[in-house]
Enzyme design. Structure first.
Site, PDB file in Angstrom:
ATOM      1  N   HIS A  56       0.849  -1.199   0.000  1.00 10.00           N
ATOM      2  CA  HIS A  56       0.000   0.000   0.000  1.00 10.00           C
ATOM      3  C   HIS A  56       0.880   1.244   0.000  1.00 10.00           C
ATOM      4  O   HIS A  56       1.469   1.603   1.020  1.00 10.00           O
ATOM      5  CB  HIS A  56      -0.926  -0.005   1.223  1.00 10.00           C
ATOM      6  CG  HIS A  56      -1.911   1.117   1.242  1.00 10.00           C
ATOM      7  ND1 HIS A  56      -3.275   0.934   1.426  1.00 10.00           N
ATOM      8  CD2 HIS A  56      -1.762   2.454   1.082  1.00 10.00           C
ATOM      9  CE1 HIS A  56      -3.887   2.094   1.393  1.00 10.00           C
ATOM     10  NE2 HIS A  56      -2.981   3.055   1.185  1.00 10.00           N
ATOM     11  N   HIS A  58       1.287   5.277  -2.240  1.00 12.15           N
ATOM     12  CA  HIS A  58       0.718   6.222  -3.215  1.00 12.15           C
ATOM     13  C   HIS A  58       1.861   6.778  -4.044  1.00 12.15           C
ATOM     14  O   HIS A  58       2.434   7.817  -3.708  1.00 12.15           O
ATOM     15  CB  HIS A  58      -0.033   7.348  -2.506  1.00 12.15           C
ATOM     16  CG  HIS A  58      -1.223   6.888  -1.725  1.00 12.15           C
ATOM     17  ND1 HIS A  58      -2.534   7.107  -2.142  1.00 12.15           N
ATOM     18  CD2 HIS A  58      -1.320   6.191  -0.565  1.00 12.15           C
ATOM     19  CE1 HIS A  58      -3.368   6.577  -1.254  1.00 12.15           C
ATOM     20  NE2 HIS A  58      -2.656   6.020  -0.293  1.00 12.15           N
ATOM     21  N   GLN A 151      -9.826   9.295  -4.630  1.00 15.54           N
ATOM     22  CA  GLN A 151      -9.399  10.032  -3.432  1.00 15.54           C
ATOM     23  C   GLN A 151     -10.451  11.001  -2.902  1.00 15.54           C
ATOM     24  O   GLN A 151     -10.639  11.146  -1.715  1.00 15.54           O
ATOM     25  CB  GLN A 151      -8.100  10.797  -3.739  1.00 15.54           C
ATOM     26  CG  GLN A 151      -7.597  11.697  -2.617  1.00 15.54           C
ATOM     27  CD  GLN A 151      -7.087  10.930  -1.417  1.00 15.54           C
ATOM     28  OE1 GLN A 151      -5.993  10.407  -1.420  1.00 15.54           O
ATOM     29  NE2 GLN A 151      -7.901  10.858  -0.358  1.00 15.54           N
ATOM     30  N   GLU A 212     -10.743   5.044   7.541  1.00 11.13           N
ATOM     31  CA  GLU A 212      -9.472   5.694   7.937  1.00 11.13           C
ATOM     32  C   GLU A 212      -9.827   6.991   8.669  1.00 11.13           C
ATOM     33  O   GLU A 212      -9.737   8.096   8.129  1.00 11.13           O
ATOM     34  CB  GLU A 212      -8.595   5.982   6.709  1.00 11.13           C
ATOM     35  CG  GLU A 212      -7.190   6.453   7.109  1.00 11.13           C
ATOM     36  CD  GLU A 212      -6.337   6.930   5.939  1.00 11.13           C
ATOM     37  OE1 GLU A 212      -6.886   7.103   4.818  1.00 11.13           O
ATOM     38  OE2 GLU A 212      -5.137   7.150   6.144  1.00 11.13           O
ATOM     39  N   ASP A 308       2.531   3.402   2.946  1.00 12.91           N
ATOM     40  CA  ASP A 308       1.505   4.366   2.547  1.00 12.91           C
ATOM     41  C   ASP A 308       2.094   5.567   1.792  1.00 12.91           C
ATOM     42  O   ASP A 308       1.710   5.839   0.671  1.00 12.91           O
ATOM     43  CB  ASP A 308       0.698   4.843   3.768  1.00 12.91           C
ATOM     44  CG  ASP A 308      -0.710   5.299   3.434  1.00 12.91           C
ATOM     45  OD1 ASP A 308      -1.115   5.169   2.259  1.00 12.91           O
ATOM     46  OD2 ASP A 308      -1.418   5.761   4.339  1.00 12.91           O
ATOM     47  N   TRP A 314       0.464  13.929   2.955  1.00 14.36           N
ATOM     48  CA  TRP A 314      -0.041  13.315   4.183  1.00 14.36           C
ATOM     49  C   TRP A 314       1.057  13.047   5.192  1.00 14.36           C
ATOM     50  O   TRP A 314       0.813  12.971   6.388  1.00 14.36           O
ATOM     51  CB  TRP A 314      -0.771  12.001   3.845  1.00 14.36           C
ATOM     52  CG  TRP A 314      -2.011  12.240   3.072  1.00 14.36           C
ATOM     53  CD1 TRP A 314      -3.256  12.496   3.577  1.00 14.36           C
ATOM     54  CD2 TRP A 314      -2.142  12.299   1.646  1.00 14.36           C
ATOM     55  NE1 TRP A 314      -4.142  12.698   2.562  1.00 14.36           N
ATOM     56  CE2 TRP A 314      -3.504  12.581   1.369  1.00 14.36           C
ATOM     57  CE3 TRP A 314      -1.269  12.130   0.574  1.00 14.36           C
ATOM     58  CZ2 TRP A 314      -3.989  12.705   0.064  1.00 14.36           C
ATOM     59  CZ3 TRP A 314      -1.747  12.254  -0.724  1.00 14.36           C
ATOM     60  CH2 TRP A 314      -3.092  12.545  -0.966  1.00 14.36           C
TER      61      TRP A 314
HETATM   62  N1  17E Z   1      -4.998   9.326   0.862  1.00 13.51           N
HETATM   63  C1  17E Z   1      -5.790   8.861   1.858  1.00 13.51           C
HETATM   64  O1  17E Z   1      -7.016   8.921   1.762  1.00 13.51           O
HETATM   65  N2  17E Z   1      -5.226   8.305   2.951  1.00 13.51           N
HETATM   66  C2  17E Z   1      -3.901   8.220   3.053  1.00 13.51           C
HETATM   67  N3  17E Z   1      -3.374   7.665   4.144  1.00 13.51           N
HETATM   68  C3  17E Z   1      -3.063   8.735   2.022  1.00 13.51           C
HETATM   69  C4  17E Z   1      -3.665   9.260   0.935  1.00 13.51           C
HETATM   70  C5  17E Z   1      -1.577   8.662   2.151  1.00 13.51           C
HETATM   71 FE   FE2 Z   2      -3.337   5.109   1.545  1.00 15.25          FE
END
Ligand code: 17E
Ligand code: FE2
Length: 423
Positions: A56, A58, A151, A212, A308, A314
């Site tokens: 995982h 990005h 996103q 999250e 991540d 982030w």
């Molecule tokens: N986008 C998201 O929704 N959550 C994350 N942890 C990252 C990007 C890095």
């Molecule tokens: Fe992520």
């Protein structure tokens, strides 16, 4: 390629391994340590294991921290806002350059298998197109799975669902989602049903950024797991983050785990990222903001760890080192018993491979691809404790990278006085 004097995980004997035409063809126990022969690679008793799996990350956003603005609050939501300012600046060249740099960093740190989320809430889909092209171009160096990740919302972002489908037609391997960020609970639930529906329709995997958030009422995981179970595709489905589970009460979790086990879905936790982004609305005591890695693992549910971010809106740190992620994860999740240590590499190797549905092509065994890394240590515990460097990475029998370990020289004076004290 013939490798001698290699230590394998959970085995006390040294081993000799042979790779021919890119595949392991022979693995033998050695009675004793062998002298180095011509054309052989002497592992010198170090740990030879399957390459690290980064399940995982990005890549489209990597190395963009501070462009044009820094995330000041440290929240996930400000990260999304900052990223939406960077998104219009994306070009193919910009994405290529950052992805190349990041993949190089990952390779240098023993990763050969990557799943990257790519934001598709962008009418140009430049990130997605570029990553699908690079996936094919880089396949001699790394495996890359591309997740079509909405996103800014599958249903909340204008034409989000249409863009997601376009991304699947372009060739994304995995379907993403972000239910906790959709405007309403109903939209979040609908998006989970949609993800499973599309997975069946397009025959793709699923990996959702799920719950999250520290909100204990964020319960999209149960919808995702129930849908996966009903359609019998659990092992093809992954729930990433699920940080709300760190805030669920135990009674609800007890009921939830029954479903999770039955569904067979996979979990990914990103310890450094979640420790940083979550708990931001707490005063004291502050939550750790992680999912229940220890309990999932103990329940026999597949869970792996991931980075991540590498220097993005982030999270401004990150260096490609999964051993660092593992170290954080074990601390935060109270997995510091000897048994945890002695199996710890599972969390960044085998469990990640299972999540990526590539178990058949993964591992140190005759008939499997000749992929391995050599670690500066002799077992999981020593590698973890010393943050052992990746000394070598081999793919299909060809060397991807080699590292000379740093060499420390103590002064004679210091050495002598230390010896005296020891005597
Ligand atoms: N986008 C998201 O929704 N959550 C994350 N942890 C990252 C990007 C890095
Ligand atoms: Fe992520």
């Amino acid at each position: 390629m013939k490798i001698i004097n290699a230590r394998l995980r959970h085995k006390s004997e040294l081993h000799t391994l042979t790779i021919e035409n890119g595949v392991f063809t022979d693995i033998q126990e050695q009675g004793e340590r062998l002298p180095a022969g011509d054309g052989q690679l002497d592992a010198q008793g170090k740990l030879l294991c399957a390459p690290f799996v980064e399940p995982h990350i990005h890549l489209d956003a990597a190395l963009t921290a501070g462009e044009p603005n820094w995330n000041q609050s440290g929240t996930l939501f400000e990260g999304i806002e900052r990223w939406s300012e960077r998104k219009p600046m994306l070009t193919e060249q910009d994405v290529r350059q950052r992805v190349n740099q990041t993949v190089e960093l990952l390779i240098q740190n023993g990763v050969q298998h990557i799943r990257t989320h790519v934001d598709i809430t962008d009418p140009s889909l430049v990130g997605l197109r570029t990553l699908c092209a690079m996936r094919d171009e880089l396949k001699e160096q790394v495996d890359i799975q591309v997740v079509a990740f909405p996103q800014e919302g599958m249903l909340s972002y204008p034409r989000g669902l249409a863009l997601l489908e376009e991304a699947l037609k372009i060739g994304a391997d995995v379907i993403g989602g972000i239910p906790h960020f959709e405007y309403t609970r109903e939209m979040g639930e609908t998006s989970m049903k949609k993800v499973i529906e599309l997975a069946i329709q397009y025959d793709r995997l699923v990996d959702v950024h799920c719950d999250e958030i520290d909100d204990p009422n964020s319960r999209f995981l149960e919808v995702l797991a129930a849908e996966a179970l009903a359609h019998g595709i659990g092992p093809r489905v992954t729930a990433s983050h699920t940080t709300a589970m760190g805030s669920y009460d135990n009674a609800y979790c007890s009921k939830l785990f029954r479903l999770l086990k039955r569904s067979g879905i996979n979990f990914i936790s990103c310890p450094t990222e979640s420790l940083h982004l979550q708990g931001r609305f707490d005063s004291y005591p502050k939550r750790r903001g992680l999912t229940r890695v220890k309990e999932l693992n103990e329940a026999g549910i597949n869970v792996c760890l991931a980075q991540d971010s590498i220097c993005d809106p982030w999270y401004s740190l990150g260096n490609g080192k999964l051993l660092r992620t593992l170290d954080f994860g074990l601390h935060i999740c109270h997995m510091m018993g000897y048994r945890d240590f002695s199996h710890s590499l599972d969390l960044i190797t085998d469990n990640g491979a299972k999540t990526l549905k590539m178990e058949e092509r993964y591992g140190i065994a005759v008939g499997k691809p000749g992929n391995f890394i050599l670690l500066d240590g002799t077992d999981d515990y020593s590698v973890l404790r010393n943050q052992g460097e990746v000394l070598m990475s081999v793919r299909h029998g060809r060397t991807l990278m080699q590292r000379t370990p740093s060499h420390v020289v103590m002064s004679t004076e210091a050495q002598n006085s230390l010896c005296e004290d020891a005597a």
